[in-house]
Design a protein around this motif. Structure first.
Motif, PDB file in Angstrom:
ATOM      1  N   MET A   1       0.828  -1.200   0.000  1.00 28.41           N
ATOM      2  CA  MET A   1       0.000   0.000   0.000  1.00 28.41           C
ATOM      3  C   MET A   1       0.873   1.265   0.000  1.00 28.41           C
ATOM      4  O   MET A   1       0.604   2.201  -0.724  1.00 28.41           O
ATOM      5  N   TYR A   2       1.915   1.252   0.819  1.00 22.43           N
ATOM      6  CA  TYR A   2       2.807   2.408   0.919  1.00 22.43           C
ATOM      7  C   TYR A   2       3.371   2.773  -0.454  1.00 22.43           C
ATOM      8  O   TYR A   2       3.312   3.939  -0.874  1.00 22.43           O
ATOM      9  N   GLN A   3       3.907   1.776  -1.154  1.00 22.12           N
ATOM     10  CA  GLN A   3       4.516   2.034  -2.469  1.00 22.12           C
ATOM     11  C   GLN A   3       3.487   2.545  -3.470  1.00 22.12           C
ATOM     12  O   GLN A   3       3.766   3.442  -4.262  1.00 22.12           O
ATOM     13  N   ALA A   4       2.292   1.961  -3.435  1.00 21.25           N
ATOM     14  CA  ALA A   4       1.235   2.360  -4.378  1.00 21.25           C
ATOM     15  C   ALA A   4       0.828   3.820  -4.153  1.00 21.25           C
ATOM     16  O   ALA A   4       0.705   4.593  -5.114  1.00 21.25           O
ATOM     17  N   ASN A   6       2.619   6.138  -2.648  1.00 20.64           N
ATOM     18  CA  ASN A   6       3.776   6.959  -3.004  1.00 20.64           C
ATOM     19  C   ASN A   6       3.834   7.190  -4.510  1.00 20.64           C
ATOM     20  O   ASN A   6       4.079   8.302  -4.969  1.00 20.64           O
ATOM     21  N   ALA A   7       3.619   6.127  -5.271  1.00 21.45           N
ATOM     22  CA  ALA A   7       3.674   6.220  -6.736  1.00 21.45           C
ATOM     23  C   ALA A   7       2.615   7.195  -7.257  1.00 21.45           C
ATOM     24  O   ALA A   7       2.896   8.013  -8.143  1.00 21.45           O
ATOM     25  N   VAL A   8       1.408   7.129  -6.703  1.00 23.52           N
ATOM     26  CA  VAL A   8       0.338   8.044  -7.132  1.00 23.52           C
ATOM     27  C   VAL A   8       0.720   9.486  -6.811  1.00 23.52           C
ATOM     28  O   VAL A   8       0.582  10.380  -7.642  1.00 23.52           O
ATOM     29  N   LEU A   9       1.226   9.714  -5.610  1.00 19.66           N
ATOM     30  CA  LEU A   9       1.582  11.082  -5.215  1.00 19.66           C
ATOM     31  C   LEU A   9       2.720  11.628  -6.075  1.00 19.66           C
ATOM     32  O   LEU A   9       2.709  12.798  -6.457  1.00 19.66           O
ATOM     33  N   GLU A  10       3.680  10.773  -6.404  1.00 16.84           N
ATOM     34  CA  GLU A  10       4.783  11.200  -7.275  1.00 16.84           C
ATOM     35  C   GLU A  10       4.271  11.542  -8.666  1.00 16.84           C
ATOM     36  O   GLU A  10       4.703  12.515  -9.275  1.00 16.84           O
ATOM     37  N   LYS A  11       3.341  10.731  -9.150  1.00 16.24           N
ATOM     38  CA  LYS A  11       2.803  10.926 -10.495  1.00 16.24           C
ATOM     39  C   LYS A  11       2.198  12.319 -10.653  1.00 16.24           C
ATOM     40  O   LYS A  11       2.273  12.929 -11.713  1.00 16.24           O
ATOM     41  N   TYR A  12       1.590  12.835  -9.594  1.00 17.01           N
ATOM     42  CA  TYR A  12       0.923  14.134  -9.658  1.00 17.01           C
ATOM     43  C   TYR A  12       1.740  15.255  -9.014  1.00 17.01           C
ATOM     44  O   TYR A  12       1.198  16.319  -8.705  1.00 17.01           O
ATOM     45  N   ASP A  13       3.038  14.994  -8.801  1.00 15.15           N
ATOM     46  CA  ASP A  13       3.929  16.007  -8.219  1.00 15.15           C
ATOM     47  C   ASP A  13       3.404  16.568  -6.897  1.00 15.15           C
ATOM     48  O   ASP A  13       3.490  17.770  -6.643  1.00 15.15           O
ATOM     49  N   ALA A  14       2.855  15.702  -6.061  1.00 18.89           N
ATOM     50  CA  ALA A  14       2.384  16.144  -4.747  1.00 18.89           C
ATOM     51  C   ALA A  14       3.594  16.615  -3.939  1.00 18.89           C
ATOM     52  O   ALA A  14       4.718  16.169  -4.183  1.00 18.89           O
ATOM     53  N   ASP A  15       3.357  17.503  -2.997  1.00 19.49           N
ATOM     54  CA  ASP A  15       4.450  18.053  -2.190  1.00 19.49           C
ATOM     55  C   ASP A  15       4.899  17.097  -1.090  1.00 19.49           C
ATOM     56  O   ASP A  15       5.760  17.441  -0.295  1.00 19.49           O
ATOM     57  N   ALA A  18       3.802   9.254   0.746  1.00 20.95           N
ATOM     58  CA  ALA A  18       2.737   8.478   1.377  1.00 20.95           C
ATOM     59  C   ALA A  18       2.692   8.633   2.888  1.00 20.95           C
ATOM     60  O   ALA A  18       1.618   8.793   3.477  1.00 20.95           O
ATOM     61  N   ALA A  19       3.853   8.587   3.546  1.00 21.60           N
ATOM     62  CA  ALA A  19       3.864   8.656   5.013  1.00 21.60           C
ATOM     63  C   ALA A  19       3.299   9.986   5.498  1.00 21.60           C
ATOM     64  O   ALA A  19       2.415  10.020   6.367  1.00 21.60           O
ATOM     65  N   GLU A  20       3.769  11.074   4.920  1.00 22.04           N
ATOM     66  CA  GLU A  20       3.305  12.395   5.349  1.00 22.04           C
ATOM     67  C   GLU A  20       1.821  12.587   5.023  1.00 22.04           C
ATOM     68  O   GLU A  20       1.063  13.144   5.828  1.00 22.04           O
ATOM     69  N   ALA A  21       1.411  12.120   3.852  1.00 23.87           N
ATOM     70  CA  ALA A  21       0.003  12.239   3.450  1.00 23.87           C
ATOM     71  C   ALA A  21      -0.894  11.460   4.407  1.00 23.87           C
ATOM     72  O   ALA A  21      -1.959  11.939   4.812  1.00 23.87           O
ATOM     73  N   HIS A  22      -0.469  10.263   4.801  1.00 22.64           N
ATOM     74  CA  HIS A  22      -1.254   9.458   5.730  1.00 22.64           C
ATOM     75  C   HIS A  22      -1.297  10.128   7.099  1.00 22.64           C
ATOM     76  O   HIS A  22      -2.342  10.179   7.751  1.00 22.64           O
ATOM     77  N   GLY A  23      -0.158  10.657   7.537  1.00 18.49           N
ATOM     78  CA  GLY A  23      -0.122  11.378   8.811  1.00 18.49           C
ATOM     79  C   GLY A  23      -1.119  12.522   8.819  1.00 18.49           C
ATOM     80  O   GLY A  23      -1.848  12.732   9.800  1.00 18.49           O
ATOM     81  N   MET A  24      -1.175  13.262   7.713  1.00 15.95           N
ATOM     82  CA  MET A  24      -2.109  14.381   7.610  1.00 15.95           C
ATOM     83  C   MET A  24      -3.555  13.895   7.711  1.00 15.95           C
ATOM     84  O   MET A  24      -4.363  14.468   8.447  1.00 15.95           O
TER      85      MET A  24
END
Length: 174
Positions: A1-4, A6-15, A18-24
């Motif tokens: 799940m973590y890698q998946a 992360n890959a989505v967030l990278e694809k859209y140039d998120a700031d 995965a870890a930080e997004a989940h924490g939020m």
């Protein structure tokens, strides 16, 4: 799940990853279990026009699964932080835990703009702020053991914050 994720967030140039997004997400949900996934998604990916449905679904599912795991009515505490697998480099695991805490602090601040912190949550938040300063230049079994302890502490801290906010809401609703 973590890698998946992360890959989505990278694809859209998120700031953030995965870890930080989940924490939020978890921070927002601890303050208000009814938090809207759309607000979280907007914080992650500003321009959602190009967001593919399957990617949006993956992120929304992570948010909803976190909501379900944090819901006190679901009994057992199965909640965990979304972090890299134990096979990953220890430094990467520590860095992910550090940014997870950053995300959590941001999420709580996003959802709770009041200066008053209920119960023990202020102390817990201070501890988490300290954890955002940990050095990810680590190696060896001692550091691995320390990481496991910190990981468990953060899991428990999340519950404390969640419970303190729930209690705060219940007492201030009457």
């Amino acid at each position: 799940m973590y890698q998946a994720v992360n890959a989505v967030l990278e694809k859209y140039d998120a700031d953030m990853g995965a870890a930080e997004a989940h924490g939020m997400a978890v921070g927002m949900l601890c303050v208000e279990l009814k938090s809207d996934a759309a607000n979280w998604l907007h914080e992650l990916i500003t321009d959602q026009n190009g967001l593919f449905d399957e990617d949006k679904t993956l992120l929304a599912d992570l948010f909803e699964r976190s909501r379900a795991l944090l819901d006190p009515e679901n009994g057992e505490f199965n909640f965990d932080l979304l972090l890299p697998d134990e096979e990953e480099a220890l430094s990467e695991q520590v860095e992910a835990l550090r940014v997870w805490c950053l995300g959590f602090l941001f999420g709580v601040g996003y959802a709770h703009t009041d200066a008053d912190w209920p119960g023990d949550s202020a102390e817990v938040m201070r501890d988490l702020i300290e954890l955002t300063k940990i050095d990810s230049d680590v190696a060896g079994e001692e550091d691995e053991a320390a990481l496991m302890e910190i990981h468990e502490y953060v899991r428990a801290a999340v519950l404390i914050v969640r419970d303190q906010f729930a209690e705060y809401k219940n007492t201030n609703m009457h």
